[in-house]
Design a protein around this motif. Structure first.
Motif, PDB file in Angstrom:
ATOM      1  N   UNK A  95      13.099 -31.077  -3.700  1.00  0.00           N
ATOM      2  CA  UNK A  95      11.723 -31.496  -3.444  1.00  0.00           C
ATOM      3  C   UNK A  95      11.718 -32.720  -2.529  1.00  0.00           C
ATOM      4  N   UNK A  96      10.553 -32.998  -1.962  1.00  0.00           N
ATOM      5  CA  UNK A  96      10.357 -34.165  -1.095  1.00  0.00           C
ATOM      6  C   UNK A  96      11.332 -34.184   0.087  1.00  0.00           C
ATOM      7  N   UNK A 108      14.008 -37.206  -0.536  1.00  0.00           N
ATOM      8  CA  UNK A 108      13.589 -38.525  -1.009  1.00  0.00           C
ATOM      9  C   UNK A 108      13.960 -39.547   0.078  1.00  0.00           C
ATOM     10  N   UNK A 109      14.836 -40.502  -0.242  1.00  0.00           N
ATOM     11  CA  UNK A 109      15.249 -41.507   0.739  1.00  0.00           C
ATOM     12  C   UNK A 109      16.723 -41.372   1.112  1.00  0.00           C
ATOM     13  N   UNK A 192       3.720 -32.968  10.298  1.00  0.00           N
ATOM     14  CA  UNK A 192       3.314 -33.076   8.893  1.00  0.00           C
ATOM     15  C   UNK A 192       4.431 -33.607   8.002  1.00  0.00           C
ATOM     16  N   UNK A 193       5.680 -33.429   8.448  1.00  0.00           N
ATOM     17  CA  UNK A 193       6.814 -33.720   7.572  1.00  0.00           C
ATOM     18  C   UNK A 193       7.649 -34.908   8.038  1.00  0.00           C
ATOM     19  N   UNK A 194       7.066 -35.782   8.861  1.00  0.00           N
ATOM     20  CA  UNK A 194       7.800 -36.951   9.337  1.00  0.00           C
ATOM     21  C   UNK A 194       8.023 -37.937   8.188  1.00  0.00           C
ATOM     22  N   UNK A 195       9.263 -38.348   8.025  1.00  0.00           N
ATOM     23  CA  UNK A 195       9.645 -39.308   6.985  1.00  0.00           C
ATOM     24  C   UNK A 195       8.890 -40.623   7.179  1.00  0.00           C
TER      25      UNK A 195
END
Length: 249
Positions: A95-96, A108-109, A192-195
């Motif tokens: 996810x994420x 995540x990160x 839409x999915x840029x960190x």
């Protein structure tokens, strides 16, 4: 997957991108030739960075394409295609998932994959492209000098068949790449999915550190950051680094 009729496997190779570039110049292999390495002795990342991958535990491969229908000034769409292909496949297990501009993949990160694309240009068009991918799959221990690595295995607490993941990425890239021949929504989906998009972060450029918010990546791959004075700063690859999320704000 029918278009991938020439997948070459190597137990060890210096770099899948370097080998792909070499055979393009030597004999111009068919489009969608894929070079897969069990181990790379000199794996490369963006602008000379090295790519660490434990032998036999991850995917390291390069795809050869001849995107002569794409103008050189629009070459970033190829990066968008492979980034989204990885995003879609990784999201089946984690996810994420996001795309850290210009083309690292994050869960995540933490970094789970990197991309290195090298084009040969002729005039205003792209003659050939080599799309290199390193995807952490089954590796669970990494060198201390890597600041934030992760893998599918660490996300899911299980091992993955590399061949299945490879074929999933190739099939998804094929689907997205075909959309570049017609009107498509690849660029808007990429955005839409840029960190850390629309989140306040600390950045560093040639003039020092500053606080800003990622607002956009345009179709040429240029990043726009809004600083605290509401100025819109634009950057090409490697002109700015995202240091951390500004948690104090």
């Amino acid at each position: 997957m029918e278009i991938y009729k020439n997948i070459q496997y190597f137990k060890e190779i210096f770099s899948t991108n370097d080998y792909a570039t070499h055979i393009i110049h030597e004999k111009q292999p068919p489009e969608f030739t894929v070079i897969v390495a069990h181990n790379q002795t000199k794996g490369r990342g963006q602008l000379g960075n090295t790519w660490h991958s434990k032998q036999g535990e991850n995917l390291t491969f390069s795809i050869i394409i001849y995107p002569q229908h794409i103008l050189a000034r629009k070459q970033f769409i190829i990066s968008e295609c492979i980034s989204l292909a990885l995003k879609h496949v990784i999201s089946q297990y984690c996810s994420n998932v996001s795309i850290k501009w210009p083309n690292d993949m994050y869960v995540e990160n933490k970094k789970i994959a990197g991309i290195l694309i090298e084009h040969t240009l002729v005039g205003q068009h792209i003659k050939s492209s080599v799309i290199g991918v390193g995807l952490n799959c089954n590796q669970t221990q990494f060198p201390d000098y890597l600041p934030n690595p992760t893998s599918l295995a660490l996300c899911c607490n299980k091992q993955f068949p590399l061949q299945i993941i490879l074929h999933a990425v190739l099939a998804e890239f094929e689907r997205l790449y075909k959309q570049t021949f017609t009107n498509n929504f690849i660029h808007s989906e990429y955005n839409q999915y840029i960190y850390m998009k629309n989140k306040q972060c600390i950045f560093e450029d040639a003039h020092g550190t500053f606080v800003g918010i990622i607002r956009d990546v345009n179709q040429q791959g240029i990043l726009t950051i809004e600083d605290e004075q509401k100025n819109m700063r634009t950057y090409a690859f490697k002109q700015v680094a995202l240091l951390k999320n500004n948690n104090n704000k």
